[in-house]
Design a protein around this motif. Structure first.
Motif, PDB file in Angstrom:
ATOM      1  N   UNK A 291      50.659  40.852  38.353  1.00  0.00           N
ATOM      2  CA  UNK A 291      49.727  40.576  39.447  1.00  0.00           C
ATOM      3  C   UNK A 291      48.509  39.812  38.923  1.00  0.00           C
ATOM      4  N   UNK A 292      48.094  38.783  39.649  1.00  0.00           N
ATOM      5  CA  UNK A 292      46.890  38.035  39.272  1.00  0.00           C
ATOM      6  C   UNK A 292      45.964  37.905  40.480  1.00  0.00           C
ATOM      7  N   UNK A 293      44.669  37.749  40.188  1.00  0.00           N
ATOM      8  CA  UNK A 293      43.654  37.587  41.227  1.00  0.00           C
ATOM      9  C   UNK A 293      42.928  36.257  41.038  1.00  0.00           C
ATOM     10  N   UNK A 294      42.773  35.526  42.119  1.00  0.00           N
ATOM     11  CA  UNK A 294      41.974  34.302  42.061  1.00  0.00           C
ATOM     12  C   UNK A 294      40.519  34.678  41.803  1.00  0.00           C
ATOM     13  N   UNK A 295      39.728  33.716  41.373  1.00  0.00           N
ATOM     14  CA  UNK A 295      38.321  33.998  41.115  1.00  0.00           C
ATOM     15  C   UNK A 295      37.629  34.391  42.410  1.00  0.00           C
ATOM     16  N   UNK A 296      36.894  35.495  42.337  1.00  0.00           N
ATOM     17  CA  UNK A 296      36.282  36.073  43.526  1.00  0.00           C
ATOM     18  C   UNK A 296      35.091  36.923  43.103  1.00  0.00           C
ATOM     19  N   UNK A 297      34.411  37.517  44.069  1.00  0.00           N
ATOM     20  CA  UNK A 297      33.297  38.419  43.765  1.00  0.00           C
ATOM     21  C   UNK A 297      33.273  39.547  44.789  1.00  0.00           C
ATOM     22  N   UNK A 298      32.450  40.556  44.534  1.00  0.00           N
ATOM     23  CA  UNK A 298      32.323  41.714  45.415  1.00  0.00           C
ATOM     24  C   UNK A 298      30.851  41.972  45.711  1.00  0.00           C
ATOM     25  N   UNK A 299      30.591  42.575  46.856  1.00  0.00           N
ATOM     26  CA  UNK A 299      29.230  43.006  47.175  1.00  0.00           C
ATOM     27  C   UNK A 299      28.866  44.287  46.432  1.00  0.00           C
TER      28      UNK A 299
ATOM     29  N   UNK B 134      49.477  48.225  30.304  1.00  0.00           N
ATOM     30  CA  UNK B 134      49.453  46.774  30.304  1.00  0.00           C
ATOM     31  C   UNK B 134      48.099  46.213  29.912  1.00  0.00           C
ATOM     32  N   UNK B 135      48.093  44.891  29.729  1.00  0.00           N
ATOM     33  CA  UNK B 135      46.856  44.202  29.329  1.00  0.00           C
ATOM     34  C   UNK B 135      46.410  43.247  30.426  1.00  0.00           C
ATOM     35  N   UNK B 136      45.145  43.359  30.791  1.00  0.00           N
ATOM     36  CA  UNK B 136      44.562  42.474  31.788  1.00  0.00           C
ATOM     37  C   UNK B 136      43.765  41.379  31.092  1.00  0.00           C
ATOM     38  N   UNK B 137      44.031  40.144  31.450  1.00  0.00           N
ATOM     39  CA  UNK B 137      43.220  39.026  30.989  1.00  0.00           C
ATOM     40  C   UNK B 137      42.120  38.808  32.022  1.00  0.00           C
ATOM     41  N   UNK B 138      40.887  38.908  31.595  1.00  0.00           N
ATOM     42  CA  UNK B 138      39.758  38.861  32.514  1.00  0.00           C
ATOM     43  C   UNK B 138      38.959  37.576  32.338  1.00  0.00           C
ATOM     44  N   UNK B 139      38.637  36.942  33.450  1.00  0.00           N
ATOM     45  CA  UNK B 139      37.688  35.824  33.465  1.00  0.00           C
ATOM     46  C   UNK B 139      36.458  36.311  34.194  1.00  0.00           C
ATOM     47  N   UNK B 140      35.305  36.291  33.529  1.00  0.00           N
ATOM     48  CA  UNK B 140      34.085  36.827  34.121  1.00  0.00           C
ATOM     49  C   UNK B 140      32.902  35.927  33.781  1.00  0.00           C
ATOM     50  N   UNK B 141      32.342  35.312  34.811  1.00  0.00           N
ATOM     51  CA  UNK B 141      31.150  34.465  34.625  1.00  0.00           C
ATOM     52  C   UNK B 141      31.310  33.488  33.466  1.00  0.00           C
ATOM     53  N   UNK B 142      32.401  32.734  33.488  1.00  0.00           N
ATOM     54  CA  UNK B 142      32.685  31.639  32.546  1.00  0.00           C
ATOM     55  C   UNK B 142      33.099  32.120  31.154  1.00  0.00           C
ATOM     56  N   UNK B 143      33.337  33.411  30.979  1.00  0.00           N
ATOM     57  CA  UNK B 143      33.841  33.909  29.694  1.00  0.00           C
ATOM     58  C   UNK B 143      35.149  34.641  29.931  1.00  0.00           C
ATOM     59  N   UNK B 144      35.937  34.826  28.865  1.00  0.00           N
ATOM     60  CA  UNK B 144      37.234  35.493  28.971  1.00  0.00           C
ATOM     61  C   UNK B 144      37.341  36.607  27.949  1.00  0.00           C
ATOM     62  N   UNK B 145      38.043  37.678  28.329  1.00  0.00           N
ATOM     63  CA  UNK B 145      38.316  38.765  27.387  1.00  0.00           C
ATOM     64  C   UNK B 145      39.555  39.511  27.872  1.00  0.00           C
ATOM     65  N   UNK B 146      40.123  40.357  26.999  1.00  0.00           N
ATOM     66  CA  UNK B 146      41.312  41.143  27.329  1.00  0.00           C
ATOM     67  C   UNK B 146      40.929  42.618  27.437  1.00  0.00           C
TER      68      UNK B 146
ATOM     69  N   UNK C 144      42.917  46.136  27.491  1.00  0.00           N
ATOM     70  CA  UNK C 144      44.174  46.858  27.352  1.00  0.00           C
ATOM     71  C   UNK C 144      44.062  48.291  27.818  1.00  0.00           C
ATOM     72  N   UNK C 145      45.110  49.090  27.606  1.00  0.00           N
ATOM     73  CA  UNK C 145      45.080  50.502  28.006  1.00  0.00           C
ATOM     74  C   UNK C 145      43.895  51.236  27.379  1.00  0.00           C
ATOM     75  N   UNK C 146      43.236  52.052  28.158  1.00  0.00           N
ATOM     76  CA  UNK C 146      42.066  52.766  27.658  1.00  0.00           C
ATOM     77  C   UNK C 146      40.765  52.015  27.859  1.00  0.00           C
ATOM     78  N   UNK C 147      40.840  50.834  28.471  1.00  0.00           N
ATOM     79  CA  UNK C 147      39.639  50.026  28.708  1.00  0.00           C
ATOM     80  C   UNK C 147      39.050  50.323  30.083  1.00  0.00           C
ATOM     81  N   UNK C 148      37.724  50.278  30.157  1.00  0.00           N
ATOM     82  CA  UNK C 148      36.994  50.402  31.416  1.00  0.00           C
ATOM     83  C   UNK C 148      36.237  49.104  31.629  1.00  0.00           C
ATOM     84  N   UNK C 149      36.483  48.442  32.756  1.00  0.00           N
ATOM     85  CA  UNK C 149      35.787  47.201  33.063  1.00  0.00           C
ATOM     86  C   UNK C 149      34.711  47.459  34.112  1.00  0.00           C
ATOM     87  N   UNK C 150      33.587  46.767  33.962  1.00  0.00           N
ATOM     88  CA  UNK C 150      32.414  47.016  34.794  1.00  0.00           C
ATOM     89  C   UNK C 150      31.875  45.698  35.318  1.00  0.00           C
ATOM     90  N   UNK C 151      31.824  45.549  36.633  1.00  0.00           N
ATOM     91  CA  UNK C 151      31.357  44.311  37.256  1.00  0.00           C
ATOM     92  C   UNK C 151      30.186  44.599  38.182  1.00  0.00           C
TER      93      UNK C 151
END
Length: 263
Positions: free
Chosen positions: A22-30, A40-52, A54-61
């Motif tokens: 599953x992939x998500x187009x670039x978007x934002x949230x209120x 699995x591993x998520x490839x993240x694009x966030x404010x012009x930077x990229x990072x991965x 993996x399991x055990x990761x917490x992402x914060x936006x």
């Protein structure tokens, strides 16, 4: 293909997703978005930077941040997500304002506990949902602290404040008192209410109310009141709800308890 469970829990929007590629187009949230990667591993694009992540990761936006990405084509991916406004999260944690300083935390144990609470909050059992809402507030405090935001110190509570909380809970046994309303009555954020109450009693406010509800049920059953009436009068969802908690506390069903009392 993807399977998504989605619900509102008080002021929190929560979801659990199992999918492949599953992939998500670039978007934002209120809202603030907190994600927990389980498989699995998520490839993240966030404010012009990229990072991965993996399991055990917490992402914060933070609200308004441009994000996108997802799992590679054909790759299994499982994650849970929580959405809450910055204002609500700040209020729940006793902060003047809320903004994450980090976008990624690798904390497998915290990620597991957070995912367990989100999945529990998707339960069809109202009490289970409530208890997991309490757990989420405490876990979100850990997440926010890890993200670089300093939480306020413990408030001076004293037994008087907790005693007042117990009085209010006892007065509303027939209809559960929402955590935010209890906090408002005492002048405490949800986080400080939960932490202070647990420090004094070893239980969350909802757990304490349930043990009192179950104890009072025992007294009414001893007087011969029908279990269905007891369940209704004390705010149990139904008689099976009473049965489950009574048995967990006393090792027998209400019916069995009344039968052994008969001469």
């Amino acid at each position: 293909m993807s399977a998504v469970q989605h619900a509102w829990l008080g002021h929190y929007e929560i979801s659990s997703t199992t999918c492949t590629g599953l992939t998500f187009a670039r978007h934002s949230h209120d809202e603030c978005v907190i994600g927990v990667n389980l498989v699995g591993e998520e490839k993240v694009w966030l404010d012009r930077s990229e990072f991965a992540a993996g399991p055990g990761s917490i992402t914060l936006y933070n609200p308004g941040q441009i994000q996108g990405g997802g799992a590679a084509d054909g790759a299994p991916w499982q994650f849970v997500s929580l959405y809450v406004t910055a204002e609500q999260l700040a209020a729940d944690l006793g902060l003047a304002q809320m903004e994450f300083d980090r976008a990624l935390c690798f904390q497998p144990d915290l990620a597991r506990r957070l995912a367990t609470a989100v999945k529990g909050a998707l339960s069809g059992d109202g009490l289970v949902r409530d208890l997991n809402e309490d757990a989420l507030v405490l876990l979100l405090a850990e997440v926010v602290n890890l993200s670089g935001v300093r939480l306020p110190g413990t408030v001076a509570s004293g037994k008087g404040l907790i005693g007042r909380a117990q009085e209010l809970l006892a007065e509303h046994l027939h209809q559960a008192l929402p955590l935010d309303r209890l906090g408002d009555e005492l002048g405490l954020s949800k986080f400080h209410l939960l932490r202070t109450f647990q420090k004094e009693t070893g239980l969350s406010p909802r757990q304490w109310a349930m043990q009192l509800r179950t104890r009072r049920a025992k007294g009414l059953l001893r007087k011969g009141v029908a279990a269905s009436e007891v369940a209704h009068d004390l705010g149990f969802a139904d008689q099976s709800h009473l049965n489950r908690h009574f048995r967990a506390a006393y090792g027998m069903t209400p019916g069995h308890y009344q039968s052994v009392l008969k001469p």
